[in-house]
Write an enzyme that holds these catalytic residues in place. Structure first.
Site, PDB file in Angstrom:
ATOM      1  N   SER A  72       0.822  -1.220   0.000  1.00  0.00           N
ATOM      2  CA  SER A  72       0.000   0.000   0.000  1.00  0.00           C
ATOM      3  C   SER A  72       0.852   1.264   0.000  1.00  0.00           C
ATOM      4  O   SER A  72       0.430   2.301  -0.514  1.00  0.00           O
ATOM      5  CB  SER A  72      -0.916   0.030   1.222  1.00  0.00           C
ATOM      6  OG  SER A  72      -1.813  -1.030   1.167  1.00  0.00           O
ATOM      7  N   THR A 125      -1.587   4.162   3.376  1.00  0.00           N
ATOM      8  CA  THR A 125      -2.335   4.875   2.328  1.00  0.00           C
ATOM      9  C   THR A 125      -2.537   6.359   2.649  1.00  0.00           C
ATOM     10  O   THR A 125      -2.127   7.215   1.853  1.00  0.00           O
ATOM     11  CB  THR A 125      -3.679   4.164   2.023  1.00  0.00           C
ATOM     12  OG1 THR A 125      -3.396   2.803   1.712  1.00  0.00           O
ATOM     13  CG2 THR A 125      -4.409   4.816   0.871  1.00  0.00           C
ATOM     14  N   HIS A 288      -3.880  -2.280  -5.012  1.00  0.00           N
ATOM     15  CA  HIS A 288      -3.559  -3.649  -5.438  1.00  0.00           C
ATOM     16  C   HIS A 288      -4.725  -4.523  -5.042  1.00  0.00           C
ATOM     17  O   HIS A 288      -5.620  -4.086  -4.320  1.00  0.00           O
ATOM     18  CB  HIS A 288      -2.281  -4.148  -4.749  1.00  0.00           C
ATOM     19  CG  HIS A 288      -2.347  -3.988  -3.255  1.00  0.00           C
ATOM     20  ND1 HIS A 288      -3.136  -4.794  -2.459  1.00  0.00           N
ATOM     21  CD2 HIS A 288      -1.797  -3.072  -2.424  1.00  0.00           C
ATOM     22  CE1 HIS A 288      -3.035  -4.398  -1.211  1.00  0.00           C
ATOM     23  NE2 HIS A 288      -2.232  -3.332  -1.155  1.00  0.00           N
TER      24      HIS A 288
HETATM   25 ZN   LIG Z   1      -2.405  -5.253   2.542  1.00  0.00          ZN
END
Ligand SMILES: [Zn+2]
Length: 349
Positions: A72, A125, A288
């Site tokens: 991430s 993130t 992802h």
């Molecule tokens: Zn993850």
């Protein structure tokens, strides 16, 4: 002859090929959200999925500089700063040098900015939009960088990185002194344009949807939009559905469906806003896929069974959806860091 004249006039005025420009940008990241995760919203939701509202759809390639399978941190750095980097990197390039984030660039020109996460606000993130550290595990350093950032609104978890620090600083208090309205318990009901807001829950993360999170994510996103849209100069909001990834890591089908349906609700909130506003670009994607999820036939032909192939991330191409002015730019297949460049180009930065 007449047609030629009209065409020449149109060309001169630039109206024939003028790119529509958004004033505001909302980026929704469903962490770990691949096509199978998205598909659960079509099979398990009562009524149509909000994903059906998109016309402009593409795919992104997600590999990082250190691995075909990204994490991430590298994924969000690509979105936030437009550069591919190594797994674990927060707002730094492959040589660990700081690279400016879109939030920093927009704050500098008076945009209002907001970040929402269901995990800690220092998690990979959200962190990539305001912090620059060589490892995603440096939560205290990341919290300190948030305290010194210009972010106008944030909501998430991880109070301990602000108040129970090894350096004994109390960043919660420091941010209050800086003029932030800080709240550790719940979201405010009314919000004033001149102030800045930070909502940090005491926990390591908010609860999972199928346990007890309620409508925190759609509510926080609506609150952020009510606040940010009071800006005359435009705004940028990143809102993350963090637990889709965790459901994949845990191979937990019940959790996955609940998280995906919650994310669909957030999508509804954002699209309702964008439709009324008409000047807002909405981009929805993931860093992802997690879990290698497959939707297979269940016990009966009416039932589905969610199967997991791994407890880790996968390298599958990731769908990207866009709505609003400039959204056609997001069609096609391209690298994840192009998302940043497309947004910047549309904002004419
Ligand atoms: Zn993850």
């Amino acid at each position: 002859m007449k047609i030629l004249k009209i065409l020449t006039l149109l060309l001169a005025s630039g109206s024939l090929f003028a790119q529509e420009k958004p004033k505001n940008v909302i980026l929704l990241v469903g962490d770990g959200m691949g096509l199978s995760q998205i598909s659960t919203a079509f099979y398990y939701k009562d009524g149509p999925s909000n994903f059906e509202q998109f016309k402009n759809i593409g795919f992104i390639k997600t590999s990082s500089t250190s691995s075909k399978v990204t994490d991430s941190a590298a994924g969000a750095t690509a979105f936030a700063s437009g550069k591919k980097t190594y797994n674990g990197a927060i707002g730094v390039d492959a040589d660990t040098l700081s690279i400016p984030t879109i939030v920093e660039e927009l704050d500098a020109i008076n945009f209002k900015t907001g970040l929402i996460s269901l995990s800690t606000i220092t998690h990979a993130t959200p962190a990539c939009f305001y912090a620059h550290v060589k490892s995603r595990n440096m939560h205290e350093e990341i919290a300190e960088q948030l305290a010194h950032s210009q972010v106008d609104f944030f909501a998430g978890a991880g109070l301990q990185y602000f108040t129970q620090r090894s350096d004994k600083k109390n960043l919660f208090k420091e941010m209050k002194l800086k003029g932030y309205q800080m709240d550790s318990i719940g979201l405010a009901t009314s919000i004033e344009p001149g102030k800045k807001y930070g909502f940090i829950s005491e926990k390591e993360a908010l609860p999972a949807k199928h346990i007890s999170r309620g409508d925190f994510h759609p509510k926080a996103t609506q609150l952020a939009l009510d606040y940010l849209s009071q800006s005359k100069d435009g705004f940028f909001l990143m809102s993350e559905g963090s637990f889709i990834d965790w459901a994949g890591h845990q191979n937990n089908a019940e959790m996955l469906v609940a998280e995906q349906l919650d994310f669909d609700e957030v999508l509804g909130v954002v699209l309702d806003f964008a439709k009324k506003d008409k000047n807002t670009l909405v981009v929805v994607t993931a860093d992802h896929e997690t879990g290698g999820v497959a939707l297979t036939k269940g016990k009966t032909s009416d039932e589905l069974s969610l199967k997991f192939n791994t407890k880790s991330h996968t390298a599958a191409l990731i769908p990207i959806f866009a709505y609003g002015p400039g959204s056609e730019t997001f069609q096609g297949i391209y690298e994840n860091n192009e998302v940043y460049h497309k947004i910047k180009q549309l904002l004419a930065l």
